[in-house]
Design an enzyme around this catalytic site. Structure first.
Site, PDB file in Angstrom:
ATOM      1  N   TYR A  36      49.692 -79.938  -2.275  1.00 41.45           N
ATOM      2  CA  TYR A  36      50.868 -80.797  -1.998  1.00 41.45           C
ATOM      3  C   TYR A  36      52.000 -80.148  -2.339  1.00 41.45           C
ATOM      4  O   TYR A  36      52.624 -79.436  -3.233  1.00 41.45           O
ATOM      5  CB  TYR A  36      50.798 -81.906  -3.193  1.00 41.45           C
ATOM      6  CG  TYR A  36      49.705 -82.737  -3.043  1.00 41.45           C
ATOM      7  CD1 TYR A  36      50.001 -84.230  -2.435  1.00 41.45           C
ATOM      8  CD2 TYR A  36      48.612 -82.685  -3.617  1.00 41.45           C
ATOM      9  CE1 TYR A  36      49.001 -85.025  -2.202  1.00 41.45           C
ATOM     10  CE2 TYR A  36      47.456 -83.757  -3.344  1.00 41.45           C
ATOM     11  CZ  TYR A  36      47.704 -84.868  -2.718  1.00 41.45           C
ATOM     12  OH  TYR A  36      46.972 -85.794  -2.659  1.00 41.45           O
ATOM     13  N   HIS A  38      46.355 -97.531   2.748  1.00 44.98           N
ATOM     14  CA  HIS A  38      45.900 -96.208   2.642  1.00 44.98           C
ATOM     15  C   HIS A  38      45.085 -95.850   1.489  1.00 44.98           C
ATOM     16  O   HIS A  38      45.011 -96.448   0.391  1.00 44.98           O
ATOM     17  CB  HIS A  38      47.230 -95.250   2.246  1.00 44.98           C
ATOM     18  CG  HIS A  38      46.803 -93.981   1.711  1.00 44.98           C
ATOM     19  ND1 HIS A  38      46.420 -92.916   2.784  1.00 44.98           N
ATOM     20  CD2 HIS A  38      47.158 -93.414   0.551  1.00 44.98           C
ATOM     21  CE1 HIS A  38      46.162 -91.661   1.959  1.00 44.98           C
ATOM     22  NE2 HIS A  38      46.700 -91.985   0.844  1.00 44.98           N
TER      23      HIS A  38
END
Length: 358
Positions: free
Chosen positions: A19, A202
């Site tokens: 990330y 999602h």
């Protein structure tokens, strides 16, 4: 029309999951504008490796972090994404255009926010030769539209307590937006309601079905989104066939698993409301802190069918930790609540196949 492309050139580490974040501001726009379109800018050849790009609108960071890229969750909570998603893209998503009467406000005079772009890389072969310049492109205009858009995040709180037991062929995760939290955002809105025009569900690879349900006065009505054949490779923001009012006393809940982003107007002072289980129905761990609970459950005898059934039954009865948040600290609160259950379940109308063919 004006355009901004937000990206950075980055050598992806040889690890499965990364990330990466970059912080920036939009204060140099000089006055309020409306974002009317956003789209991904994925570098050719990097499509298999860029899982999602999210842009968060967060409290101001110190200048040393502006225009700097860094690991999102390894530099302390101050610079980690704040949870207030502003816009984004998921694998398989397409360009998104706002309705003609709506725009997402940026560059407002009082806007001292820091925007954080988070890029999630999935590199299962741990390749070391990947250099990426993917990002987001936004289209905006100084000609303001009638309404400011907002984005509400709801569903299962992201964290260690979001668990899917092994050896199960199906398992339902439930998250919800508590009525008390939603009412804080709606109480000063015209007619104490907003209009939902799009939903973006999602999840990750384990999900095969996902529903963003809508309750009003305890009764379940037509869902904002219902995908019984959820596909990780097609995570598109979906415009509703017609705008749906979200009112005082109504609640949005996401079943199956993970997160749903709700686009609506006019904008209210609320960014998100989520929930996660506290496991109070499991005597051995009910008084533990979440990390200790997770450690205990990791050692659970999941191969035992009876143990799995017991866990499933306990999850049906557990209470939840409801979280309600916005950039205004007065909206931030956490509360232990019962799992949200409709007093009346929604059943879709029977389809007339002959009429559908006309």
């Amino acid at each position: 029309m004006l355009f901004i492309i937000i990206y950075f050139q980055y050598h992806v580490p040889p690890q499965v999951t990364t990330y990466r974040c970059k912080a920036f501001t939009l204060s140099d726009l000089g006055k309020k504008h409306h974002m009317i379109k956003f789209e991904s800018h994925i570098q050719r050849g990097m499509e298999p490796f860029v899982h999602h790009i999210l842009v968060y609108k967060c409290p101001p960071l110190s200048k040393e972090w502006i225009n700097k890229d860094y690991f999102c969750y390894l530099n302390g909570r101050e610079v980690a994404p704040c949870g207030s998603v502003f816009f984004g893209w998921e694998y398989g998503g397409q360009d998104f255009y706002f309705p003609d009467n709506v725009g997402m406000p940026i560059g407002e005079p009082e806007d001292d926010a820091t925007y954080i772009m988070e890029v999630h890389y999935n590199n299962p072969e741990m390749r070391s030769d990947l250099v990426d310049s993917s990002g987001m492109r936004i289209t905006f205009t100084p000609d303001l539209r009638k309404y400011d858009a907002g984005l509400l995040t709801t569903g299962v709180q992201i964290g260690q307590t979001h668990m899917i037991p092994p050896h199960e062929t199906d398992f339902v995760n439930t998250g919800f937006c508590q009525a008390e939290c939603l009412e804080q955002g709606l109480k000063d809105m015209p007619g104490q309601q907003v209009k939902v025009f799009a939903a973006w569900q999602h999840s990750h690879l384990l999900a095969y079905a996902m529903t963003t349900k809508h309750l009003r006065n305890g009764k379940e009505i037509e869902p904002f989104a219902d995908d019984q054949a959820y596909d990780f490779n097609y995570q598109q923001i979906r415009l509703l066939r017609k705008e749906v009012p979200l009112k005082m006393g109504g609640e949005a809940t996401t079943d199956e698993m993970c997160i749903s982003f709700i686009f609506y107007y006019p904008r209210m002072p609320l960014d998100g409301c989520l929930a996660d289980p506290i496991f109070d129905t499991i005597p051995e761990i009910k008084d533990m802190k979440p990390p200790e609970q997770v450690k205990f459950l990791q050692g659970y005898n999941w191969k035992d069918r009876h143990a799995r059934l017991l866990f499933r039954n306990n999850m049906e009865k557990t209470k939840y930790r409801s979280s309600c948040y916005a950039r205004n600290p007065s909206f931030l609160n956490f509360k232990t609540v019962d799992r949200l259950r409709p007093t009346e379940v929604y059943h879709p109308p029977q389809r007339d196949c002959k009429k559908d063919q006309v």
